[in-house]
Design a protein around this motif. Sequence first.
Motif, PDB file in Angstrom:
ATOM      1  N   UNK A 107       3.772   7.673   8.425  1.00 25.91           N
ATOM      2  CA  UNK A 107       4.692   8.806   8.286  1.00 25.91           C
ATOM      3  C   UNK A 107       4.630   9.740   9.489  1.00 25.91           C
ATOM      4  N   UNK A 108       3.565   9.630  10.285  1.00 26.14           N
ATOM      5  CA  UNK A 108       3.409  10.487  11.458  1.00 26.14           C
ATOM      6  C   UNK A 108       3.906   9.768  12.707  1.00 26.14           C
ATOM      7  N   UNK A 109       4.558  10.524  13.580  1.00 21.77           N
ATOM      8  CA  UNK A 109       5.010   9.960  14.854  1.00 21.77           C
ATOM      9  C   UNK A 109       3.845   9.816  15.826  1.00 21.77           C
ATOM     10  N   UNK A 110       2.887  10.745  15.744  1.00 25.59           N
ATOM     11  CA  UNK A 110       1.718  10.704  16.630  1.00 25.59           C
ATOM     12  C   UNK A 110       0.447  10.794  15.796  1.00 25.59           C
ATOM     13  N   UNK A 111      -0.488   9.907  16.080  1.00 22.18           N
ATOM     14  CA  UNK A 111      -1.770   9.892  15.388  1.00 22.18           C
ATOM     15  C   UNK A 111      -2.836  10.383  16.357  1.00 22.18           C
ATOM     16  N   UNK A 112      -3.491  11.485  16.006  1.00 17.39           N
ATOM     17  CA  UNK A 112      -4.519  12.078  16.868  1.00 17.39           C
ATOM     18  C   UNK A 112      -5.877  11.896  16.209  1.00 17.39           C
ATOM     19  N   UNK A 113      -6.742  11.126  16.855  1.00 19.23           N
ATOM     20  CA  UNK A 113      -8.087  10.877  16.341  1.00 19.23           C
ATOM     21  C   UNK A 113      -9.102  11.674  17.147  1.00 19.23           C
ATOM     22  N   UNK A 114     -10.027  12.321  16.470  1.00 20.46           N
ATOM     23  CA  UNK A 114     -11.138  12.942  17.186  1.00 20.46           C
ATOM     24  C   UNK A 114     -12.182  11.858  17.458  1.00 20.46           C
ATOM     25  N   UNK A 115     -13.036  12.117  18.438  1.00 17.39           N
ATOM     26  CA  UNK A 115     -14.065  11.121  18.780  1.00 17.39           C
ATOM     27  C   UNK A 115     -14.929  10.789  17.569  1.00 17.39           C
ATOM     28  N   UNK A 171       2.657  17.094  21.429  1.00 23.51           N
ATOM     29  CA  UNK A 171       3.146  16.604  20.131  1.00 23.51           C
ATOM     30  C   UNK A 171       3.711  17.744  19.281  1.00 23.51           C
ATOM     31  N   UNK A 172       4.056  18.867  19.927  1.00 26.90           N
ATOM     32  CA  UNK A 172       4.531  20.019  19.143  1.00 26.90           C
ATOM     33  C   UNK A 172       5.860  19.758  18.456  1.00 26.90           C
ATOM     34  N   UNK A 173       6.668  18.830  19.014  1.00 25.15           N
ATOM     35  CA  UNK A 173       7.984  18.542  18.433  1.00 25.15           C
ATOM     36  C   UNK A 173       7.973  17.261  17.604  1.00 25.15           C
ATOM     37  N   UNK A 174       6.805  16.722  17.349  1.00 23.73           N
ATOM     38  CA  UNK A 174       6.696  15.477  16.594  1.00 23.73           C
ATOM     39  C   UNK A 174       5.873  15.692  15.320  1.00 23.73           C
ATOM     40  N   UNK A 175       6.099  14.845  14.356  1.00 24.60           N
ATOM     41  CA  UNK A 175       5.267  14.880  13.163  1.00 24.60           C
ATOM     42  C   UNK A 175       3.922  14.250  13.515  1.00 24.60           C
ATOM     43  N   UNK A 176       2.855  15.012  13.378  1.00 21.54           N
ATOM     44  CA  UNK A 176       1.547  14.537  13.830  1.00 21.54           C
ATOM     45  C   UNK A 176       0.518  14.551  12.708  1.00 21.54           C
ATOM     46  N   UNK A 206      -1.649  -0.620   9.989  1.00 22.23           N
ATOM     47  CA  UNK A 206      -0.958   0.607  10.376  1.00 22.23           C
ATOM     48  C   UNK A 206      -1.566   1.198  11.651  1.00 22.23           C
ATOM     49  N   UNK A 207      -2.890   1.180  11.765  1.00 22.12           N
ATOM     50  CA  UNK A 207      -3.556   1.690  12.971  1.00 22.12           C
ATOM     51  C   UNK A 207      -3.207   0.836  14.182  1.00 22.12           C
ATOM     52  N   UNK A 208      -3.121  -0.478  13.975  1.00 21.42           N
ATOM     53  CA  UNK A 208      -2.744  -1.376  15.069  1.00 21.42           C
ATOM     54  C   UNK A 208      -1.319  -1.090  15.542  1.00 21.42           C
ATOM     55  N   UNK A 209      -0.419  -0.828  14.592  1.00 21.17           N
ATOM     56  CA  UNK A 209       0.963  -0.509  14.952  1.00 21.17           C
ATOM     57  C   UNK A 209       1.023   0.756  15.808  1.00 21.17           C
ATOM     58  N   UNK A 210       0.240   1.761  15.444  1.00 15.24           N
ATOM     59  CA  UNK A 210       0.222   3.002  16.224  1.00 15.24           C
ATOM     60  C   UNK A 210      -0.336   2.745  17.627  1.00 15.24           C
ATOM     61  N   UNK A 211      -1.379   1.932  17.701  1.00 15.20           N
ATOM     62  CA  UNK A 211      -1.969   1.626  19.006  1.00 15.20           C
ATOM     63  C   UNK A 211      -0.977   0.845  19.875  1.00 15.20           C
ATOM     64  N   UNK A 212      -0.255  -0.097  19.270  1.00 13.50           N
ATOM     65  CA  UNK A 212       0.723  -0.889  20.020  1.00 13.50           C
ATOM     66  C   UNK A 212       1.897  -0.049  20.496  1.00 13.50           C
ATOM     67  N   UNK A 213       2.240   0.984  19.712  1.00 15.12           N
ATOM     68  CA  UNK A 213       3.372   1.849  20.067  1.00 15.12           C
ATOM     69  C   UNK A 213       2.974   2.973  21.030  1.00 15.12           C
ATOM     70  N   UNK A 214       1.702   2.989  21.449  1.00 10.65           N
ATOM     71  CA  UNK A 214       1.202   4.060  22.329  1.00 10.65           C
ATOM     72  C   UNK A 214       1.354   5.428  21.669  1.00 10.65           C
ATOM     73  N   UNK A 247       0.830  -1.204   0.000  1.00 12.30           N
ATOM     74  CA  UNK A 247       0.000   0.000   0.000  1.00 12.30           C
ATOM     75  C   UNK A 247       0.868   1.259   0.000  1.00 12.30           C
ATOM     76  N   UNK A 248       1.949   1.256   0.778  1.00 12.53           N
ATOM     77  CA  UNK A 248       2.864   2.405   0.798  1.00 12.53           C
ATOM     78  C   UNK A 248       3.558   2.545  -0.558  1.00 12.53           C
ATOM     79  N   UNK A 249       3.943   1.414  -1.130  1.00  6.19           N
ATOM     80  CA  UNK A 249       4.596   1.441  -2.446  1.00  6.19           C
ATOM     81  C   UNK A 249       3.665   2.033  -3.498  1.00  6.19           C
ATOM     82  N   UNK A 250       2.387   1.658  -3.456  1.00  5.25           N
ATOM     83  CA  UNK A 250       1.428   2.202  -4.418  1.00  5.25           C
ATOM     84  C   UNK A 250       1.240   3.705  -4.216  1.00  5.25           C
ATOM     85  N   UNK A 251       1.158   4.135  -2.949  1.00  8.11           N
ATOM     86  CA  UNK A 251       0.976   5.564  -2.653  1.00  8.11           C
ATOM     87  C   UNK A 251       2.139   6.376  -3.219  1.00  8.11           C
TER      88      UNK A 251
END
Length: 209
Positions: free
Chosen positions: A189-197, A148-153, A113-121, A36-40
Amino acid sequence: MKVAVVDINGKDTGRKVELSDAVFAIEPNDHAVYLDVKQYLANQRQGTHKAKERAEIVGSTRKIKKQKGTGTARAGSIKSPIFRGGGRIFGPRPRNYGFKLNKNLKRLARKSALTMKANDKSLIVVEDFDFDAPKTKNFLDVLKSLGVEDKKSLFVLGNANKNVYLSSRNLKTSEVVKTSELSTYKILNAKSLVLTEGSVEGLEEILSK
């Protein structure tokens, strides 16, 4: 999986949101993510490269020297690829680098990818928010409050929000997308994933099919 919901000031609201195990707690499929990343990335390529080949070079067709007696190789055209200014052999031509992936594989890649982010906190759930007017300063305050101001979010909204989007547009390290625009590449590509409710329900609806 339950995750605490915070407000834009970074404070716990006392509520928790239930994240579906079918989306945020699967066995990650590394190969699906790779494809999927290769296609993107392939789709980002313009493919407009072009070099002139022998038939496209402008030049005389006169035989540049006699066939025999020169002690050197035969040469019939100044446009030959062996001469400077001649055509290029098998030069690049315009092409489309994109390729097809089926929907199930792309869905599996996003869930992985979402699972990886959840596992990495690296996943934060924030209550739905809006700004009175587009202001980069307001968005910077939210980043600082969430730490998260110093991270890619990457912020994922349930619905389009013009004020929030415009407030983030000048920041190189932050991006705001809707659930329908979320891709495997952007998640990783993001270090932090922020989801709204509001986006959590939308993601589960899209990816649980």
